[in-house]
Enzyme design. Structure first.
Site, PDB file in Angstrom:
ATOM      1  N   GLY A  33       0.848  -1.181   0.000  1.00 49.84           N
ATOM      2  CA  GLY A  33       0.000   0.000   0.000  1.00 49.84           C
ATOM      3  C   GLY A  33       0.884   1.231   0.000  1.00 49.84           C
ATOM      4  N   GLY A  35       3.094   2.068   2.565  1.00 45.92           N
ATOM      5  CA  GLY A  35       4.231   2.072   3.464  1.00 45.92           C
ATOM      6  C   GLY A  35       4.348   0.858   4.330  1.00 45.92           C
ATOM      7  CB  VAL A  37       1.780  -3.128   7.361  1.00 41.76           C
ATOM      8  CG1 VAL A  37       0.611  -3.542   8.252  1.00 41.76           C
ATOM      9  CG2 VAL A  37       1.268  -2.516   6.066  1.00 41.76           C
ATOM     10  CG  ASP A 150      -3.052  -2.470  -4.745  1.00 41.89           C
ATOM     11  OD1 ASP A 150      -2.899  -2.812  -5.928  1.00 41.89           O
ATOM     12  OD2 ASP A 150      -2.217  -2.713  -3.858  1.00 41.89           O
TER      13      ASP A 150
END
Length: 622
Positions: A33, A35, A37, A150
């Site tokens: 996504g 950055g 997680v 996404d």
């Protein structure tokens, strides 16, 4: 393009940092996504959660940063209010410094990507049921005024009860909003991006829409029923061209889903059905009691014949399979024991089944109709100096010439052999869907890969150490220097063994992946990116370091050698026997003579390594 997203962890982000006085970061789950997680502990409720930062810290002026924080806050709050059974639960939205964090339920479930790796494809009704749940979750997201951006199998999870769940809103955006990035890059995964998003420029940013999310759902449905993605290529650029210009490849197994998939993959977003129409069409397939719940029988392997036309999805017909790879073990053994040249047994016609008959006297001469070579399709890479490169449609290198020698031993003529560029990410799919017969593309041999990828290896034909290519101006001496430079990214190919290796070396949080190494090298050479190293095989690193000597250098090779093998569909044991026999002939040598393997090595790899061919590999997987 940055398909991994645009956010990096800030300099103070790390284990034990507490976000908003409540969420204690514990360890990184990965990058995706927008950055990093993190798995975190909610200290107020004593439960594990997943947290993700939504912004790139310090990437803009104070005013721009404040606007981004405000928008990210509104967006995350909108996602948190969705509360749909097919959307991952968002527990909280918090601000800490100049960062907005989204706090989600922590899931350890299997993804649709995992399911497709195991089963390769699904029946139309099964795919429709999953698609319907994802669509309803997506519709709830759209109703909240948010776009996902996404949608793909990796972002669709299954709860233990089988319910599909849409997750990862790291690159979501409000409908109609222009996504701001560091350099106006295209954000998303290339194979699932809608064509209208690929004309993205600073002057014409082409905002995402609900129709572009539905396109991605159409790609996902196609992949579920056909076992492959409709638009693919060796590089992101080739994928973009295919998405924008190529028609939807014909569907053989979609059955009642074919109409909806075709409609969702219309190039013009205005021509695609909306969510309500797609819901009706999916529901019709799931409610068709006569439709089978198992996939139509599909032949596997290199001689995949076309199914009878038309195939009735209600009563699928199992096509008869002519296995052109049939090489009876009895014939192989007699030929090898008798010292008969393997190539002399190939390419002749007759009854191969009769060749192994125990009713014949043992002294009977083996059948001369073992294999008829009508074509041999070989998957190789196009971006690995010395091993395999593609220049103007022509492949050359060590692996290419080795493949030609294998084909010659199998009795194939030169004009019967074709080469297809593959990547680390798609080579397995190309094999299992019959697009290629063999793959020689730095495919590391492992029992786990044979189980999960449903392939079988012959070899090894090469042993490679682990290598790192770095920017010449960076003062890196080894991996520890990279670890200390927490903002530096290390790029490798998606699905490669280097993902796990980098994680083991403490670089998992700094690892980014691309479809192929050429994309990694492109980022490494671009001073505007944070990619400062590329991890791949040492011989490839040496070749790239020579090619880009002005900007890159190679660090010392490391680790245990990777054993590279020739891969083929696991269903073809007979082909495996043939390739193993070919490799034995190629690595074998007479006293005082150089093996053909060594000759190929010295031609292509000695100029790169500076060393003559080492000892021929021992064929432990034959």
């Amino acid at each position: 393009m940055r398909s991994e997203g645009m956010t990096d962890s800030g300099p103070d982000d790390g284990p034990d940092r507490v976000i908003a006085g409540r969420y204690r970061l514990q360890h990184q789950l990965g990058r995706g996504g927008m950055g990093v997680v993190w798995e975190a502990l909610d200290t107020s409720l004593d439960r594990k959660v997943a947290v993700k930062g939504l912004l790139y810290p310090g990437a803009a002026s104070a005013d721009a940063q404040a606007k981004w924080v405000s928008r990210a806050r509104r967006e995350a709050q909108a996602i948190a209010r969705i509360g749909h059974q097919n959307v991952v639960a968002v527990h909280d939205v918090v601000e800490d410094g100049n960062q907005v964090w989204i706090v989600m339920e922590l899931l350890n479930s299997r993804s649709l990507a995992d399911l497709l790796r195991e089963q390769q494809y699904l029946s139309a009704p099964h795919a429709a049921r999953i698609g319907l749940q994802v669509l309803r979750g997506l519709a709830a997201v759209h109703e909240a005024g948010v776009l996902h951006r996404d949608v793909k199998p990796h972002n669709i999870l299954f709860r233990p009860d089988g319910r599909a769940l849409l997750m990862d809103f790291g690159i979501a955006t409000f409908e109609g909003a222009t996504q701001l990035t560091r350099s106006h890059e295209i954000i998303g995964t290339p194979q699932y991006l809608a064509p209208e998003l690929l004309g993205h420029t600073p002057a014409d940013p082409r905002p995402a829409s609900t129709a572009s999310d539905l396109w991605a759902l159409g790609v996902t449905l196609y992949e579920m029923v056909e076992g492959r993605r409709p638009f693919d290529g060796a590089t992101s650029f080739e994928v973009f061209i295919a998405v924008r210009e190529s028609p939807v490849p014909p569907m053989k197994y979609a059955g009642p889903l074919a109409g909806l998939i075709t409609a969702l993959l219309q190039k013009d977003p205005d021509q695609r059905p909306d969510a309500a129409e797609a819901d009706r069409m999916l529901q019709a397939v799931t409610e068709d009691a006569a439709a089978p719940d198992t996939p139509p029988v599909r032949p596997v392997g290199p001689d995949r014949p076309k199914p009878p036309e038309p195939v009735d999805p209600i009563d699928p017909v199992k096509p008869k399979r002519r296995n052109r790879w049939k090489i009876p073990a009895a014939v192989v053994c007699v030929a090898l024991l008798a010292g008969v040249a393997w190539s002399s047994l190939l390419g002749l016609e007759g009854d191969s089944e009769a060749a192994g008959s125990s009713e014949e006297p043992p002294s009977r001469e083996p059948s001369r109709t073992v294999y008829h070579c009508d074509r041999l399709r070989v998957g190789v890479k196009g971006d690995q100096p010395g091993l395999s490169v593609e220049v103007k449609g022509t492949h050359r290198g060590f692996e290419v010439d080795l493949a030609k020698e294998i084909a010659r031993e199998l009795g194939c003529k030169e004009d019967q052999v074709t080469f297809q560029t593959v990547t680390t990410d798609n080579r397995n799919g190309y094999l299992t869907t019959g697009k290629v017969d063999l793959v020689l593309a730095t495919y590391s041999i492992s029992e786990e890969r044979e189980r999960t990828d449903k392939v079988k290896f012959a070899g090894p034909y090469f042993e490679a150490l682990k290598g790192l290519l770095v920017r010449k101006k960076r003062p890196y001496g080894d991996l520890s220097d990279l670890r200390r430079d927490s903002e530096a990214e290390v790029c490798t190919a998606e699905g490669s063994v280097y993902e796990e290796w980098l994680k083991e070396e403490g670089l998992g949080g700094q690892t980014v992946t691309r479809d192929g190494y050429d994309d990694c090298v492109r980022d490494l050479l671009d001073p505007g990116t944070d990619v400062y190293a590329v991890a791949t095989d040492d011989v490839i690193v040496d070749g790239l370091a020579r090619k880009y000597a002005a900007k890159t250098r190679a660090l010392p090779s490391r680790g245990e050698p990777e054993h590279l093998g020739v891969a083929m569909d696991a269903a073809h044991q007979d082909l495996h026997e043939g390739v193993c026999a070919a490799l034995k002939a190629i690595v074998g040598k007479s006293p005082g003579k150089t093996s053909r393997w060594a000759e190929i090595y010295n031609e292509h790899l000695q100029p790169i390594t500076g060393q003559p061919a080492p000892r021929e590999p021992e064929l432990t997987s034959c």
